[in-house]
Design an enzyme around this catalytic site. Sequence first.
Site, mmCIF file in Angstrom:
data_model
loop_
_atom_site.group_PDB
_atom_site.id
_atom_site.type_symbol
_atom_site.label_atom_id
_atom_site.label_comp_id
_atom_site.label_asym_id
_atom_site.label_seq_id
_atom_site.Cartn_x
_atom_site.Cartn_y
_atom_site.Cartn_z
ATOM 1 C CG ASP A 211 -1.870 1.113 1.300
ATOM 2 O OD1 ASP A 211 -2.732 1.191 0.411
ATOM 3 O OD2 ASP A 211 -1.785 1.916 2.246
ATOM 4 C CD GLU A 280 -2.263 2.511 -3.533
ATOM 5 O OE1 GLU A 280 -3.412 2.939 -3.766
ATOM 6 O OE2 GLU A 280 -1.805 2.379 -2.369
#
Length: 551
Positions: A211, A280
């Site tokens: 993330d 990401e």
Amino acid sequence: MKTFLQHPDNQTNPEWWRGATIYQIYPRSYQDSNGDGIGDLKGIIDRLPYIAGLGVDAVWLSPFFTSPMKDFGYDVSDYCDVDPMFGTLDDFKHLVAKAHELGLRVIIDQVLSHTADIHPWFVESSSSRDNPKADWYVWGDPKEDGSPPNNWLSIFIGSAWQWNARREQYYMHNFLTSQPDLNLHNREVRAALFDVLRFWLDIGVDGFRLDTVNFYMHDAQLRDNPARGRPSDNDCGVVPTNPYSWQKHLYDKSQPENLQLLQEMRAVLDEYPGITTVGELGDENSYELQLAYTADGDKLHTAYTFDLLSEQKSPLYLHEVLDKFAQGGEDSWACWSLGNHDTPRLASRWNGDPQALRAYLSMQLSLRGSPCLYQGEELGLTEGVLTFEQLRDPYGISMWPEAGGRDGCRTPMVWQSGAANAGFSDAEPWLPVMQNHLPLAVDQQDADSGSLLNYYRDWLQARRKLAVLWSGSFELLAAHSQVLAYIRRDVKSGRTLLCVMNLSGQTAEYALPANVLAKELADVPQTADSKLLDKEVLSLQPWGTLFAWID
């Protein structure tokens, strides 16, 4: 000697991730097994045969760790345990074993840039300026007037700094005030996070979705970001109505030191065979970051950006995006995502016409890289429309009504059109099931050989047999206002595949290069009655695709 519990083929095929198709599961909304209205790990286990039957190669699970759930698991309070809402650690171990039995790899989210404010690390760090973990988070002194250290903004609106009276300092938070940012300049923090990775690798996971991977490092001097002005699109993953997108984020993320951190992380992962990472990347310079973060085989394995998660969808825009990534050459590997838990549903954001969705899938599965599908895309689910009272997403609540937030793409999966809550749960779901999703339920599409779901299955199964789509080189053909076209070449098999897609609702003609002559259709699903023409100009029906061998 260490015993490896990852997928049994990881040692013999450590680069399985190249070209592998990933299926993202948002656990809260996939399948509830215990009747509390919230999806859980046992529910996912029950649905693993369905996922394996799609023809994907791996599953990515959004966070299921212990958390106060203010950001629905992206605020971790214990990195090494399962939140009771989702089950137990034994449930997760069972999930991994069952997935491996079905031939699926398991990738799990890791939220390493920040924690929940109730995490024991932050509780200790915030207690004083001289405790052992005092430097484990990003702290800054106020200016003379008491204002925050600089102008950095939170993605969740407002300053990225929150006052702590005990330390008389501000702490940094890129997201909610309850999500303080870890200081990854601190080697003790890095070592602790690497131990977290080892914990899950020892259980048997096959990789990590990382993330906000470019948020790990901040500028140690805490310099102000320069102004950018209001953008026209969410090219950094944030809508233009959010002032966060009005800055050039030169200092609060995407710092050069991040590359060394990723190299250290990769060294840890390389202790285990066949592990992969999917990063990401949210930044306006996404191409440059993607290339830098996946280059040289010593950092990330692959990464996805927000280029194809924006509102822009024209073939000319797509050609521009793919041209930038193609310039990275063989050294860079992209993960191609058209939707996820943070963005409006593809069918609402681009085009919900069933033929259009088929064409988009054909493009996604034929690009050079690793495709990532989001749960419900295979059904053609549209963005859920919720009232303000039904919203759960703190970001959506703060942006209402100009932006609906992320709840609309997180509504429950629809399994049975006639069952209570579409077969998701016996209880009232945490988010409502959308009534317009019921005709798209799995049981309805299962019975229809021409459904979108079966088109996904057919394409995914066909893709597994074509080496050229897994590892072949990529060459863009001429840009066109309606058509996207490229060539894939596989050196080992000597085969060359022509890929042409009319990404518009009107008939289109496309001129092939003089040296390109299609000989026979490839054995993949074709849309809109594609035919081979003994001409250099192809005539394509609306949303028509043509995949043909040219060798």
